[in-house]
Design an enzyme around this catalytic site. Structure first.
Site, PDB file in Angstrom:
ATOM      1  CD  GLU A   1      -4.243   5.635  31.508  1.00  8.60           C
ATOM      2  OE1 GLU A   1      -4.028   6.864  31.375  1.00  8.60           O
ATOM      3  OE2 GLU A   1      -5.102   5.016  30.871  1.00  8.60           O
TER       4      GLU A   1
ATOM      5  CD  GLU B   1      -8.510   7.858  32.206  1.00  5.35           C
ATOM      6  OE1 GLU B   1      -7.564   8.210  32.922  1.00  5.35           O
ATOM      7  OE2 GLU B   1      -8.682   8.289  31.042  1.00  5.35           O
TER       8      GLU B   1
END
Length: 639
Positions: free
Chosen positions: A281, A205
């Protein structure tokens, strides 16, 4: 940071030394590169990547495929329970497990590297393959994961001038050295060599943190140069800003989110025509901070979002499928711009498979959706793990707080109060003691740069508690010298955002009025590094004193089984079982029980040890179910 393993059994290879690893007995030797140099001299696997998308459709070995993964972090699960938890993921209808690699778990001190016991990646890969699961590895080096310091070692971020997650050369040099040690263990387990590893993530991320494209490109090349031949991908939130900062041309871009899958799919497909839709995710639950509500997500809400991903033709990784425990002092912290938000010990995350392995209603609903999407035959459902019969234990007070702590660790003398980093200590407590002359009257005691929480004593009498947001309290003097003690707790290193890598302890100084206090005697107390013998010795190092300090309780067990430990009436502190640090407890909640896995217990006598910072309760309770706090529905946001 592990389930009871404390001996250092490995050190980093020296320059030019070959790293020998094997997967199921097939030996491989990989010569590490010199730190900071181009590593692209290691041969790629001759077989093509098992996962590919030549026409935009995800294939596995040339056949249409969906990655149906679940997140399970080996370092949050007792290694004796790995096989059980992996089997539960497979029973839910998943075909893949994904895991982070936490650098600070394997190298808590520079040059002291471990891959034994609960850090044995090779064994975890073996067990995943035995369960019929592919493996996705997320080696970071930064992982977030609500884990202490985002998985980066404190010694690394504590280096003067260090700039993590960037093209800063000293950072790249350390990452290169670490990857030389780590990657042979991952590449040996790739599908090309008969192993289960089918994909590797580049960083984590990154688009939520920075926009250093050169760093990401360097890291991608560092992975391929060390032998990664399976699918590479990046993972970022489903916004233009995050995808711009974290994605790389030629590398599969994926998204992380908990809701609105159609919007995420549309964004990715608009930006990356010809790439399959993968939710790296899927947040079906959430984690908790001390002093805040317990986050849950309803079965209907989570199932609707999962169905949306599947209906959009997507692949998915359920985050978390099984959360586990922030064992020891592994829990990290966030910062909302105003205050520190330490994460609780449990990482249950309202996952389909609970912290103790129980199968929740969410598990069964997800199982229906996943099996319908694949048409696979259902696997047998494992039973919930057995639990000890609830009972009450009577704590026996031991050494008083200040007396016990000063007896356990030798003092070092400093002209100023040193940080944890200056002491070479990652976590736990530091006790600072000085003997300033305090004139008669009331003065303001101020602590500058307090990270994170200090209990203040004058001549052994508690004066109050300071934290990062309240760094001063009144101090009354009589014209004589006093024993001034500050017991400072690291409540978890920040794991997300621009404050990543902040130091711990007293980063500025201590003042009485306008005058700095010098001449400190300092006791470093790295609680998660204490060997079992030290934990067992602690309650007897000094006489009982006051209402806090050390206490022990005896637990007699017939057949070991799981249990949940509660400390009603206690204030704040730490709990060990048979010398293994379970984690923190704190009356502010939301968590009121600590999970005790059966492998920590022995048939016969067991010992519970408590280090209580504030107030003893009159009993310790064993319960047969978790109490994680009053629930509040999780709401997704992107900041």
């Amino acid at each position: 940071m592990g389930w009871g393993e404390r001996e250092v059994v490995g050190v980093e290879p020296s320059a030019g030394e070959q790293v020998s690893v094997s997967f199921r007995g097939v030996a491989m030797g990989v010569a590490p590169s010199e730190p900071g140099t181009d590593p692209r001299h290691i041969a790629q696997p001759s077989a093509p990547a098992l996962l590919s998308y030549p026409q935009g459709e995800l294939l596995r070995g040339g056949r249409p495929h969906r990655v149906l993964a679940g997140s399970l972090h080996y370092f949050r699960v007792h290694p004796a329970q790995w096989a059980d938890r992996l089997g539960r993921l497979a029973a839910m209808g998943l075909n893949t497990v994904d895991t982070y690699v936490a650098w600070n778990v394997h190298e808590p001190h520079r040059g002291q590297v471990r891959f034994d016991g609960g850090r044995d990646l090779g064994r975890f890969f073996d067990l995943a393959q035995d369960a019929g699961l592919d493996v996705i590895v997320r080696p970071g080096p930064y992982i977030c994961a609500e884990w202490d310091n985002g998985g980066l070692p404190a010694w690394l971020t504590g280096m003067p001038g260090m700039r993590p997650r960037s093209s800063y050369r000293p950072y790249l040099d350390e990452v290169a050295r670490w990857l030389d040690i780590l990657m042979p263990r991952i590449t040996a387990a790739q599908a090309a060599y008969g192993g289960p590893v089918v994909a590797v993530q580049v960083e984590n991320e990154y688009g939520s943190y920075g926009d250093d494209r050169g760093y990401l490109e360097w890291l991608r090349d560092a992975l391929t140069g060390r032998g990664v031949g399976e699918l590479l991908y990046t993972a970022d939130g489903p916004t233009e800003l995050m995808q711009d900062g974290g994605s790389l041309p030629g590398t599969l871009a994926t998204a992380t989110f908990g809701s609105e899958p159609a919007a995420a799919a549309a964004l990715l497909r608009a930006r990356r025509a010809g790439e399959p839709f993968l939710c790296a995710e899927f947040w079906n639950g959430w984690f908790d901070h001390w002093g805040e509500p317990h986050h849950v997500r309803s079965v209907d809400s989570a199932a609707a979002a999962l169905a949306g991903i599947l209906d959009a033709g997507g692949s998915v990784s359920v985050y978390m499928a099984h959360g586990g425990t922030n064992v020891g002092l592994g829990s990290g912290a966030n910062h909302d711009g105003v205050r520190l938000q330490p994460t609780v010990t449990s990482y249950d995350s309202d996952a389909p498979v609970a912290e103790n392995g129980a199968l929740r209603p969410k598990f069964h609903r997800f199982r229906e959706l996943l099996l319908a999407a694949t048409g696979a035959d259902p696997r047998p459902l494992p039973p919930d793990p057995p639990m000890l019969t609830p009972r009450t234990l009577l704590p026996v007070p031991g050494a008083g707080l200040l007396e016990g702590l000063t007896a356990l660790a030798p003092a070092t003398d400093w002209p100023h109060p040193p940080s944890f980093e200056e002491l070479g200590q990652a976590s736990g407590l530091v006790l600072y003691r000085a003997h300033p002359l305090v004139p008669a009257g009331t003065h303001e005691l101020t602590v500058h740069g307090l990270h994170d929480r200090a209990q203040v004593f004058a001549d052994g009498v508690p004066l109050g508690v300071l934290d990062r947001e309240s760094g001063a309290l009144p101090l009354t003097g009589t014209g004589r010298r006093i024993a001034l003690d500050l017991l400072v707790e690291n409540q978890g290193r920040i794991n997300y955002g621009p404050l990543l890598g902040q130091g711990k302890g007293i980063l500025g100084g201590v003042r009485i009025g306008p005058r700095l206090v010098h001449g400190w005697s300092v006791h470093g107390l790295p609680l998660d590094e204490w060997p079992q013998a030290e934990v067992e010795r602690a309650p007897g190092v000094a006489p009982p004193a006051g209402g806090c300090g050390f206490a022990t309780a005896r637990l007699d067990v017939g057949t070991p089984a799981d249990t949940f430990l509660a400390l009603p009436g206690f204030g704040k502190g730490f709990v060990w079982v048979n010398g293994t640090l379970l984690g923190r407890h704190w009356e502010v909640g939301p968590q009121t029980t600590l999970y005790v896995p059966a492998p920590l217990l022995a048939a016969g006598r067991n010992t519970v040890t408590v280090l209580e910072l504030e107030r003893f309760g009159d009993r310790i309770e064993l319960r047969d179910r978790p109490e994680l706090g009053p629930p509040q529905e999780y709401v997704e946001t992107f900041d």
